[in-house]
Design a protein around this motif. Structure first.
Motif, short mmCIF file in Angstrom:
data_model
loop_
_atom_site.label_atom_id
_atom_site.label_comp_id
_atom_site.label_asym_id
_atom_site.label_seq_id
_atom_site.Cartn_x
_atom_site.Cartn_y
_atom_site.Cartn_z
N GLU A 129 -8.66 -6.94 7.19
CA GLU A 129 -7.26 -7.20 6.83
C GLU A 129 -6.71 -8.27 7.77
O GLU A 129 -7.09 -8.32 8.92
CB GLU A 129 -6.44 -5.92 6.95
CG GLU A 129 -6.67 -4.96 5.83
CD GLU A 129 -5.69 -3.80 5.82
OE1 GLU A 129 -4.91 -3.64 6.78
OE2 GLU A 129 -5.68 -3.07 4.83
N PRO A 130 -5.87 -9.15 7.30
CA PRO A 130 -5.20 -9.21 6.00
C PRO A 130 -5.89 -10.11 4.97
O PRO A 130 -5.32 -10.36 3.92
CB PRO A 130 -3.83 -9.77 6.36
CG PRO A 130 -4.13 -10.72 7.48
CD PRO A 130 -5.25 -10.07 8.26
N ALA A 131 -7.08 -10.58 5.26
CA ALA A 131 -7.77 -11.44 4.28
C ALA A 131 -8.23 -10.64 3.07
O ALA A 131 -8.47 -11.21 2.00
CB ALA A 131 -8.97 -12.14 4.94
N GLU B 93 1.13 -12.76 10.14
CA GLU B 93 2.38 -12.46 10.85
C GLU B 93 2.87 -11.02 10.65
O GLU B 93 4.06 -10.75 10.80
CB GLU B 93 3.47 -13.44 10.42
CG GLU B 93 3.17 -14.87 10.75
CD GLU B 93 4.21 -15.82 10.20
OE1 GLU B 93 5.23 -15.36 9.64
OE2 GLU B 93 4.01 -17.04 10.33
N GLN B 94 1.99 -10.09 10.31
CA GLN B 94 2.37 -8.69 10.07
C GLN B 94 3.52 -8.59 9.06
O GLN B 94 4.58 -8.04 9.35
CB GLN B 94 2.75 -8.01 11.40
CG GLN B 94 2.73 -6.50 11.36
CD GLN B 94 1.32 -5.94 11.25
OE1 GLN B 94 0.33 -6.61 11.50
NE2 GLN B 94 1.23 -4.70 10.85
N PRO B 95 3.30 -9.11 7.83
CA PRO B 95 4.38 -9.11 6.84
C PRO B 95 4.74 -7.68 6.40
O PRO B 95 3.92 -6.77 6.44
CB PRO B 95 3.79 -9.90 5.68
CG PRO B 95 2.32 -9.73 5.81
CD PRO B 95 2.05 -9.64 7.29
N THR B 96 5.99 -7.54 5.98
CA THR B 96 6.47 -6.25 5.48
C THR B 96 6.85 -6.38 4.01
O THR B 96 7.11 -7.47 3.51
CB THR B 96 7.69 -5.75 6.28
OG1 THR B 96 8.72 -6.73 6.23
CG2 THR B 96 7.32 -5.46 7.73
N CYS B 97 6.88 -5.24 3.35
CA CYS B 97 7.23 -5.18 1.93
C CYS B 97 8.71 -5.46 1.74
O CYS B 97 9.55 -4.92 2.46
CB CYS B 97 6.87 -3.80 1.39
SG CYS B 97 7.34 -3.54 -0.34
N PRO C 46 0.80 -1.22 0.00
CA PRO C 46 0.00 0.00 0.00
C PRO C 46 0.83 1.27 0.00
O PRO C 46 0.31 2.36 -0.20
CB PRO C 46 -0.82 -0.11 1.29
CG PRO C 46 0.02 -0.93 2.19
CD PRO C 46 0.74 -1.91 1.30
N HIS C 47 2.15 1.13 0.21
CA HIS C 47 3.03 2.30 0.29
C HIS C 47 3.78 2.55 -1.02
O HIS C 47 3.77 3.67 -1.54
CB HIS C 47 4.04 2.13 1.44
CG HIS C 47 3.39 1.80 2.74
ND1 HIS C 47 2.70 2.72 3.49
CD2 HIS C 47 3.28 0.62 3.41
CE1 HIS C 47 2.22 2.14 4.56
NE2 HIS C 47 2.55 0.87 4.54
N CYS C 48 4.44 1.51 -1.55
CA CYS C 48 5.28 1.69 -2.74
C CYS C 48 4.74 0.96 -3.97
O CYS C 48 5.33 1.05 -5.04
CB CYS C 48 6.71 1.25 -2.44
SG CYS C 48 6.92 -0.55 -2.29
N ASP C 49 3.65 0.20 -3.81
CA ASP C 49 3.00 -0.55 -4.89
C ASP C 49 3.83 -1.70 -5.45
O ASP C 49 3.50 -2.24 -6.50
CB ASP C 49 2.56 0.38 -6.02
CG ASP C 49 1.57 1.43 -5.56
OD1 ASP C 49 0.75 1.12 -4.66
OD2 ASP C 49 1.61 2.56 -6.08
N PHE D 122 0.04 -4.49 5.65
CA PHE D 122 -1.32 -4.23 6.13
C PHE D 122 -1.25 -3.27 7.30
O PHE D 122 -0.48 -3.47 8.23
CB PHE D 122 -2.02 -5.53 6.53
CG PHE D 122 -2.17 -6.48 5.38
CD1 PHE D 122 -3.20 -6.32 4.47
CD2 PHE D 122 -1.26 -7.50 5.18
CE1 PHE D 122 -3.33 -7.17 3.38
CE2 PHE D 122 -1.38 -8.36 4.10
CZ PHE D 122 -2.42 -8.19 3.21
N THR D 123 -2.06 -2.22 7.23
CA THR D 123 -2.02 -1.16 8.24
C THR D 123 -3.29 -1.06 9.06
O THR D 123 -3.34 -0.28 10.00
CB THR D 123 -1.78 0.20 7.56
OG1 THR D 123 -2.90 0.49 6.71
CG2 THR D 123 -0.48 0.21 6.75
N GLY D 124 -4.32 -1.81 8.69
CA GLY D 124 -5.60 -1.70 9.38
C GLY D 124 -6.36 -0.44 9.01
O GLY D 124 -7.31 -0.06 9.68
N GLN D 125 -5.94 0.21 7.94
CA GLN D 125 -6.57 1.44 7.44
C GLN D 125 -6.85 1.29 5.95
O GLN D 125 -6.06 0.69 5.23
CB GLN D 125 -5.62 2.64 7.62
CG GLN D 125 -5.30 2.99 9.04
CD GLN D 125 -6.51 3.61 9.74
OE1 GLN D 125 -7.22 4.43 9.17
NE2 GLN D 125 -6.74 3.21 10.97
#
Length: 150
Positions: free
Chosen positions: A91-93, A29-33, A14-17, A41-44
């Motif tokens: 999120e994250p589904a 597991e709160q994955p990161t890019c 959602p930040h850099c596409d 996933f930010t919950g927003q």
């Protein structure tokens, strides 16, 4: 569209596409890019305009829930906090996004949006369901989960 290995998913950042491939089990597991290192996933809800929107709906392997809205729309403004609540649960589904039809009239036209707010659910770039009108968080969550099973 590129194929994924069994058990892996493409998730658009959602930040850099950047399109990230990760095992489905890692979604919780709160994955990161892999490119920008920010949370996938930010919950927003993610605000998307034309070019970014198409990448998210076409390249994501999870359902993409879209709120087509406009800043002048009273029902849109009243539904906004409910949509944020729904994002935290879905999120994250799901990838939960917002499209301002005033800022991106091409998307409103392309997807034949005739009233706002309108929720639309996309899978692999194809719209699979649509719900016009403002609804609360529980109704958004129930509708999205029900329609994602199609």
């Amino acid at each position: 569209m590129t194929s994924t290995t069994p058990g892996s998913l493409h998730i658009v950042c959602p930040h850099c596409d950047a399109v990230n491939r990760l095992p489905a089990a890692r979604l919780i597991e709160q994955p990161t890019c892999g490119k920008c290192q920010k949370d996938l996933f930010t919950g927003q809800p993610v605000d998307l305009a034309s070019a970014r929107f198409l990448k998210h709906i076409e390249r994501s392997d999870i359902p993409v829930l879209v709120d087509f809205w406009a800043p002048w729309c009273g029902p849109c403004r009243s539904m906004a906090p409910f949509y944020v609540q729904a994002a935290k649960t879905l999120e994250p589904a799901f990838r939960v996004v917002k499209v301002n039809t005033e800022a991106s009239p091409d998307l409103g036209s392309r997807f034949n949006i005739r009233s706002i707010p309108t929720l639309a659910l996309f899978r692999k770039g194809v719209e699979v369901a649509r719900q016009p009108g403002a609804i609360d968080a529980n109704a958004i969550i129930a509708w999205a989960r029900d329609k994602a099973r199609l």
